[in-house]
Design an enzyme around this catalytic site. Sequence first.
Site, PDB file in Angstrom:
ATOM      1  N   ASP A  79       5.216  -4.819   6.015  1.00 22.48           N
ATOM      2  CA  ASP A  79       5.736  -6.115   6.441  1.00 22.48           C
ATOM      3  C   ASP A  79       5.737  -7.169   5.329  1.00 22.48           C
ATOM      4  O   ASP A  79       6.704  -7.924   5.187  1.00 22.48           O
ATOM      5  CB  ASP A  79       5.004  -6.619   7.690  1.00 22.48           C
ATOM      6  N   THR A 110       4.480   2.745   5.229  1.00 23.46           N
ATOM      7  CA  THR A 110       3.090   2.293   5.373  1.00 23.46           C
ATOM      8  C   THR A 110       2.371   3.257   6.304  1.00 23.46           C
ATOM      9  O   THR A 110       2.973   3.751   7.265  1.00 23.46           O
ATOM     10  CB  THR A 110       2.993   0.858   5.960  1.00 23.46           C
ATOM     11  N   GLY A 156       0.841  -1.207   0.000  1.00 20.65           N
ATOM     12  CA  GLY A 156       0.000   0.000   0.000  1.00 20.65           C
ATOM     13  C   GLY A 156       0.869   1.247   0.000  1.00 20.65           C
ATOM     14  O   GLY A 156       1.798   1.349   0.789  1.00 20.65           O
ATOM     15  N   ARG A 181       1.237  -5.170  -5.063  1.00 20.22           N
ATOM     16  CA  ARG A 181       1.460  -6.350  -4.219  1.00 20.22           C
ATOM     17  C   ARG A 181       1.642  -7.504  -5.191  1.00 20.22           C
ATOM     18  O   ARG A 181       0.707  -7.859  -5.904  1.00 20.22           O
ATOM     19  CB  ARG A 181       0.265  -6.588  -3.294  1.00 20.22           C
ATOM     20  N   ASP A 188       2.869  -0.097  11.801  1.00 17.48           N
ATOM     21  CA  ASP A 188       2.863  -1.383  12.509  1.00 17.48           C
ATOM     22  C   ASP A 188       4.156  -2.177  12.314  1.00 17.48           C
ATOM     23  O   ASP A 188       4.126  -3.399  12.251  1.00 17.48           O
ATOM     24  CB  ASP A 188       1.653  -2.224  12.056  1.00 17.48           C
ATOM     25  N   ARG A 192      -5.564  -2.643   9.130  1.00 18.17           N
ATOM     26  CA  ARG A 192      -6.074  -4.017   9.046  1.00 18.17           C
ATOM     27  C   ARG A 192      -5.711  -4.800  10.304  1.00 18.17           C
ATOM     28  O   ARG A 192      -6.513  -5.531  10.832  1.00 18.17           O
ATOM     29  CB  ARG A 192      -5.467  -4.677   7.805  1.00 18.17           C
ATOM     30  N   ASP A 215       0.189   2.407   8.326  1.00 24.57           N
ATOM     31  CA  ASP A 215      -0.318   1.674   9.501  1.00 24.57           C
ATOM     32  C   ASP A 215       0.544   1.797  10.754  1.00 24.57           C
ATOM     33  O   ASP A 215       0.086   1.473  11.848  1.00 24.57           O
ATOM     34  CB  ASP A 215      -0.469   0.185   9.155  1.00 24.57           C
TER      35      ASP A 215
HETATM   36  O1  F6P Z   1      -1.302  -1.661   4.570  1.00 25.09           O
HETATM   37  C1  F6P Z   1      -1.868  -0.403   4.538  1.00 25.09           C
HETATM   38  C2  F6P Z   1      -3.327  -0.463   4.319  1.00 25.09           C
HETATM   39  O2  F6P Z   1      -3.688   0.861   4.180  1.00 25.09           O
HETATM   40  C3  F6P Z   1      -4.188  -1.154   5.378  1.00 25.09           C
HETATM   41  O3  F6P Z   1      -4.448  -0.405   6.516  1.00 25.09           O
HETATM   42  C4  F6P Z   1      -5.422  -1.467   4.583  1.00 25.09           C
HETATM   43  O4  F6P Z   1      -6.147  -2.497   5.145  1.00 25.09           O
HETATM   44  C5  F6P Z   1      -4.849  -1.854   3.267  1.00 25.09           C
HETATM   45  O5  F6P Z   1      -3.652  -1.117   3.123  1.00 25.09           O
HETATM   46  C6  F6P Z   1      -5.743  -1.639   2.095  1.00 25.09           C
HETATM   47  O6  F6P Z   1      -5.080  -2.074   0.969  1.00 25.09           O
HETATM   48  P1  F6P Z   1      -5.621  -1.977  -0.522  1.00 25.09           P
HETATM   49  O7  F6P Z   1      -5.206  -0.663  -1.065  1.00 25.09           O
HETATM   50  O8  F6P Z   1      -4.955  -3.094  -1.242  1.00 25.09           O
HETATM   51  O9  F6P Z   1      -7.094  -2.100  -0.448  1.00 25.09           O
END
Ligand code: F6P
Length: 362
Positions: free
Chosen positions: A142, A165, A50, A111, A169, A211, A167
């Site tokens: 991660d 990120t 992300g 990804r 985390d 998440r 997050d």
């Molecule tokens: O990993 C970062 C994040 O923003 C999470 O908090 C969220 O769940 C996810 O990415 C959403 O990802 P995508 O853009 O693939 O929907």
Amino acid sequence: MDKKSLNWREFYAQTPFSRLHPPMPSASPDSPLKNPSLAIGDLAILTSGGDSPGMNACIRALVRSGIYYGHRVWGVVRGYDGLIQDDFRPMDLRSVGNIIHRGGTILKSARSEEFRTAEGRRKAYENLAKRNIKALVVVGGDGSFRGANVFSEEYPIAVMGLPGTIDNDLYGTDYTIGFDTATNTVVECIDKIRDTADAHNRLFFIEVMGRDAGYIALNGGIAAGCEDILIPETKTDLSELVEVLKKGRANHKSSGLIIVAEGEEEGGAYEIARKVAEQFDGYEMKVTILGHIQRGGSPSYFDRVLASRLGVAAIEGLRQGQSRVMAGIINNKVVYTPIHEAVKNPTQLDLDLYRISKILAI
Ligand code: F6P
């Protein structure tokens, strides 16, 4: 000579790297942190997973510091997919001009499923090897780091991770690139929701990203003055939430805001609103999912500085022989943490903040 009278070039030249950037105490004796100095030569950089605000500032810092130290720098487009599909771009000083303030990532992000396969990683290595690239910097979260670690176990490529990120985390850094901006975005949005909630005497459930982690919800919830904060790290007790709402009503509150992290175990903001409405009818209830608006926008000053520091730290760490580590900032100092520790250890949410939020929401 007195160190205070040295200029910064002299200071850095004369101070051992290990004193400038001590390794995490948990590094084992055979840790890659102990690697002898490595001639990294050309290097490649990519953004993965992300996206997060500040990734462009980080790319700029990597390219500029890489060139400053005499390396040729390649940008890889769309993360690991670009490595596999041979989508490389030579980066020069001007290629990263005018991007420090932009959200997203000029290198794009993805990804990659294919990079999870041995065949995908073999293709990726061949594309690096044919350009004589010896080091790869991965800006991501991660999942991206796990891939990088496996890759550098299989092939002779030095790998440096940078925490990109929203997050927050990752273990081994106090802040990840993008977290500050995303949380500011959340606060700005909730301030707007507060206006309309107040105008209509409504209760809003606002779902934010995270998440597996509640950092955005916890910090955003305190900063926006939410009545309650529901996060994956703590058990959600809906009857307790209903009690908070009833007490607020009794204390003459006419509207309310509940922030919910998407990874919260009760099933998200819609589900919680439905369950609360079964037990309490003190307000008309509404749900807002903030979604990907949290990932975009111009990075805050904090994220720009963090990204700039970590970009330079990545290049300097690689030049000193660091590999399979993530560069982070702890207590305002650059620290290198083995990647397997950065992704394995759960981050410690500051539960004192959670306690404070309860006191202030009465
Ligand atoms: O990993 C970062 C994040 O923003 C999470 O908090 C969220 O769940 C996810 O990415 C959403 O990802 P995508 O853009 O693939 O929907």
